[in-house]
Motif scaffolding. Structure first.
Motif, mmCIF file in Angstrom:
data_model
loop_
_atom_site.group_PDB
_atom_site.id
_atom_site.type_symbol
_atom_site.label_atom_id
_atom_site.label_comp_id
_atom_site.label_asym_id
_atom_site.label_seq_id
_atom_site.Cartn_x
_atom_site.Cartn_y
_atom_site.Cartn_z
ATOM 1 N N SER A 75 0.839 -1.208 0.000
ATOM 2 C CA SER A 75 0.000 0.000 0.000
ATOM 3 C C SER A 75 0.868 1.249 0.000
ATOM 4 O O SER A 75 0.681 2.149 -0.824
ATOM 5 N N MET A 76 1.821 1.308 0.914
ATOM 6 C CA MET A 76 2.672 2.494 1.011
ATOM 7 C C MET A 76 3.442 2.709 -0.289
ATOM 8 O O MET A 76 3.524 3.838 -0.795
ATOM 9 N N GLY A 77 3.976 1.663 -0.861
ATOM 10 C CA GLY A 77 4.704 1.789 -2.120
ATOM 11 C C GLY A 77 3.828 2.300 -3.251
ATOM 12 O O GLY A 77 4.235 3.180 -4.024
ATOM 13 N N TYR B 228 1.718 9.395 -5.723
ATOM 14 C CA TYR B 228 2.118 10.751 -5.333
ATOM 15 C C TYR B 228 3.152 11.289 -6.320
ATOM 16 O O TYR B 228 3.075 12.436 -6.757
ATOM 17 N N LYS B 229 4.116 10.445 -6.703
ATOM 18 C CA LYS B 229 5.153 10.861 -7.648
ATOM 19 C C LYS B 229 4.585 11.118 -9.047
ATOM 20 O O LYS B 229 5.033 12.037 -9.727
ATOM 21 N N THR B 230 3.579 10.332 -9.466
ATOM 22 C CA THR B 230 3.010 10.531 -10.803
ATOM 23 C C THR B 230 2.276 11.865 -10.910
ATOM 24 O O THR B 230 2.000 12.319 -12.012
ATOM 25 N N ARG B 231 1.977 12.468 -9.790
ATOM 26 C CA ARG B 231 1.311 13.777 -9.780
ATOM 27 C C ARG B 231 2.319 14.924 -9.789
ATOM 28 O O ARG B 231 1.981 16.064 -9.493
ATOM 29 N N GLY B 232 3.574 14.594 -10.124
ATOM 30 C CA GLY B 232 4.604 15.621 -10.263
ATOM 31 C C GLY B 232 5.352 15.977 -8.996
ATOM 32 O O GLY B 232 6.109 16.948 -8.978
#
Length: 96
Positions: free
Chosen positions: A36-38, A44-48
């Protein structure tokens, strides 16, 4: 963030993102919390957003050591003891 099994240290911006996205049902839970955390961090990263991974010697995965940030393999009474010491202002002191 730093992930070590069931212990995580994450920034407040990541924590806020996860809470808000879960409330909006934009993220889902997986059977294993590390998965889940991964997945949440990847989303989160794909949102820039940038994510920096760090390691610190105070992330203990073999019990408890003075000055810990994460202490693994604690039984319930040790967890209560650790929490009570933190609340009293004693800092990260083990209960052994």
């Amino acid at each position: 963030p730093y992930a070590l099994g069931p212990g995580y240290v994450i920034s407040s911006d990541i924590a806020k993102y996860v809470v808000q996205a879960l409330e909006k049902k934009q993220l889902k839970f997986f059977k294993l919390e590390d998965v889940s955390m991964g997945m949440w961090i990847e989303e989160y990263k794909t949102r820039g957003n940038e994510v920096h991974y760090d390691h610190d010697g105070r992330f203990i995965n073999t019990g408890c050591k003075y000055g810990y940030v994460i202490a693994h393999y604690q039984n319930p009474s040790d967890m209560v003891c650790l929490w009570q010491k933190l609340m009293k202002g004693s800092g990260p002191v083990c209960c052994e």
